[in-house]
Scaffold this active site. Structure first.
Site, PDB file in Angstrom:
ATOM      1  N   THR A 255       4.648   0.891  -4.709  1.00  0.00           N
ATOM      2  CA  THR A 255       4.218  -0.486  -4.930  1.00  0.00           C
ATOM      3  C   THR A 255       4.235  -0.897  -6.397  1.00  0.00           C
ATOM      4  OG1 THR A 255       2.945  -0.485  -2.885  1.00  0.00           O
ATOM      5  CG2 THR A 255       2.327  -2.131  -4.524  1.00  0.00           C
TER       6      THR A 255
ATOM      7  N   LYS B 148       0.831  -1.210   0.000  1.00  0.00           N
ATOM      8  CA  LYS B 148       0.000   0.000   0.000  1.00  0.00           C
ATOM      9  C   LYS B 148       0.862   1.256   0.000  1.00  0.00           C
ATOM     10  CE  LYS B 148      -3.819  -2.318   2.354  1.00  0.00           C
ATOM     11  NZ  LYS B 148      -4.467  -2.674   1.129  1.00  0.00           N
ATOM     12  N   CYS B 149       1.870   1.266  -0.837  1.00  0.00           N
ATOM     13  CA  CYS B 149       2.845   2.346  -0.908  1.00  0.00           C
ATOM     14  C   CYS B 149       2.786   2.980  -2.295  1.00  0.00           C
ATOM     15  CB  CYS B 149       4.241   1.747  -0.627  1.00  0.00           C
ATOM     16  SG  CYS B 149       5.629   2.874  -0.835  1.00  0.00           S
ATOM     17  N   GLY B 150       3.153   4.234  -2.388  1.00  0.00           N
ATOM     18  CA  GLY B 150       3.224   4.875  -3.695  1.00  0.00           C
ATOM     19  C   GLY B 150       4.235   4.212  -4.617  1.00  0.00           C
TER      20      GLY B 150
END
Length: 162
Positions: free
Chosen positions: A38, A34-36
Site C-alpha cells: 500500500t 490494507k496490503c504490504g
C-alpha cells in the site's frame, strides 16, 4: 478496440470515463488499502504530480480479491487514499481482476507480458499496466516493482504523447 473503449464505473459514482484518456499515457494499477505494498500509493501520486501536465495519469482500480485487503466502501477507500497518501489521481469502482467475474478492462490487459514474460492472472495488489496514447499496453510491471523505479520511469517517458 482499445482499453479506452471499456466501460468502468468511478469510485464514488458515475463512469470513470476512460475515453477521456485517449491520447494520453495511463498507468493502471490494481490497488488495496490494507496490503504490504500500500505505501506504493505515495510513489504513484508522485508520478501523477510529475507527469500529469505532459499527458499522463495514474488510474487506481480497487480490488478485494487478494486476502480481502480492500474491504472498504467507495467513500472509505477514497477517504483513505486522500487522507493517508494525498491521492489526486482517479480511482475506479472496486472490481475483480481475476476469475470468471474478471472486469472487461482486465480481460484486455492480462495477455500482456511483463519483463520476466509473465502473462495471465494478476499476481497480487499493485500490478501495473502502462497504456500508451493509442490504448495499447506498452508495459506490464510486477506488483513489487516500485512506481518510481528506473524501468517504470523509462517506460512512462517513452509513452508520453509527443
Amino acid at each position: 478496440m482499445s482499453i479506452f473503449d471499456v466501460e468502468i464505473g468511478g469510485l464514488r459514482d458515475g463512469s470513470a470515463d476512460l475515453p477521456r484518456y485517449r491520447g494520453t499515457a495511463v498507468l493502471i494499477v490494481n490497488v488495496a488499502s490494507k496490503c504490504g505494498l500500500t505505501p506504493q500509493y505515495a510513489g504513484l501520486e508522485r508520478l501523477q504530480e510529475r507527469y500529469a501536465e505532459r499527458g499522463f495519469t495514474v488510474l487506481g482500480v480497487p480490488c478485494n480479491q487478494f486476502l480481502g485487503q480492500e474491504p472498504g466502501t467507495p467513500d472509505e477507500i477514497a477517504e483513505f487514499c486522500s487522507a493517508t497518501y494525498g491521492v489526486t489521481f482517479p480511482l475506479t469502482e472496486k472490481v475483480e481482476v481475476n476469475g470468471e467475474n474478471r472486469h472487461p478492462l482486465y480481460d484486455r490487459l492480462v495477455d500482456a507480458p511483463d519483463a520476466e514474460g509473465h502473462t495471465g492472472d494478476i499476481r497480487w495488489n499493485f500490478e501495473k499496466f502502462l497504456i500508451g496514447p493509442d490504448g495499447a499496453v506498452a508495459a506490464r510491471f510486477a506488483p513489487q516493482v516500485e512506481p518510481e523505479s528506473a524501468e517504470v520511469i523509462a517506460a512512462i517517458e517513452k509513452s508520453l504523447p509527443a
